[in-house]
Scaffold this motif. Sequence first.
Motif, short mmCIF file in Angstrom:
data_model
loop_
_atom_site.label_atom_id
_atom_site.label_comp_id
_atom_site.label_asym_id
_atom_site.label_seq_id
_atom_site.Cartn_x
_atom_site.Cartn_y
_atom_site.Cartn_z
N GLU A 100 0.87 -1.18 0.00
CA GLU A 100 0.00 0.00 0.00
C GLU A 100 0.91 1.23 0.00
N ASN A 101 1.06 1.83 -1.15
CA ASN A 101 2.11 2.84 -1.25
C ASN A 101 1.64 4.24 -1.67
N ASP A 102 0.35 4.43 -1.91
CA ASP A 102 -0.12 5.75 -2.36
C ASP A 102 0.22 6.85 -1.36
N SER A 103 0.02 6.55 -0.06
CA SER A 103 0.30 7.57 0.95
C SER A 103 1.79 7.91 1.02
N ASN A 106 2.64 10.07 -1.95
CA ASN A 106 2.15 11.44 -1.70
C ASN A 106 3.06 12.19 -0.73
N TYR A 142 4.07 10.06 -9.67
CA TYR A 142 2.83 10.43 -10.37
C TYR A 142 2.27 9.25 -11.14
N GLN A 144 2.65 6.07 -10.49
CA GLN A 144 2.14 5.07 -9.56
C GLN A 144 0.82 5.50 -8.90
N THR A 145 0.59 6.80 -8.84
CA THR A 145 -0.64 7.29 -8.20
C THR A 145 -1.70 7.71 -9.23
#
Length: 254
Positions: A100-103, A106, A142, A144-145
């Motif tokens: 879980e890497n979005d945070s 960011n 960017y 990846q998100t």
Amino acid sequence: MATYKKRGGRPKTKVEQQTKIEEDSATAEVFNTLDEGANKAEKWVAENQKYIFGVIGLIALGILGYLAYQTYVQEPKEAKAMNEMFQAQNYWEQAMTATENDSLFNLALKGGNGQYGLEEIISKYGGTDAGNIARYYAGVAYLQTGEYKKAIESLDAFNATDEILAPQAKGGIGDAFAALGEFGDALNYYKQAANLNTNDYTTPKYLLKAGKSAIETGNYSEAVQLLAQIKENYPDSPFVQEAQIFLGQAEAMQ
């Protein structure tokens, strides 16, 4: 022309005497010409010495100014930029290995714990090496998100010289275009990535992606040509099995 039996010997005949006179005259003329040229040069220098010294002074000031800028401005700025980017880079590296890497991405982009993020590094230190590598990190973040247009912009601005990062930056732009459904542009960037630095990893990786994009655009003959290269030139590649599957599809669709 008459010649003398002994170099430097005195001329005996009238022909030899005349030849000697002509040679002496020609030699004198050459020296006179050289003297005139030297005098003209000296005169020009004397008349334009202020201009000459002014130009030399400007060149010297330019060199000294450049050296001073590098020593007192650019080098400290480079060091500060690398120091400021430490935390953002740390977040980015954690994100690359996390599920879980979005945070984390960011945080890498926006910053955290009072430290600059990649976006701020690019804004404040864009002209430094740290600012340049931050463009690559930001582009991947960017991508990846799901911010594909920002990914394209950031990776395209990245000045790549590293043999691995250069093709991966081009390939990342290809990935962004593919995610946007623009497979023609994706194909173009994947081919650039494959050919940018020929090696056993990035070349077959992006040949595979190029082949799949060619299939998406309906260009099956090009897909066959691209995918066949993996089977022929990189038989031990981890991408060869998948390449054979898509190669069979492309051949069937021709």
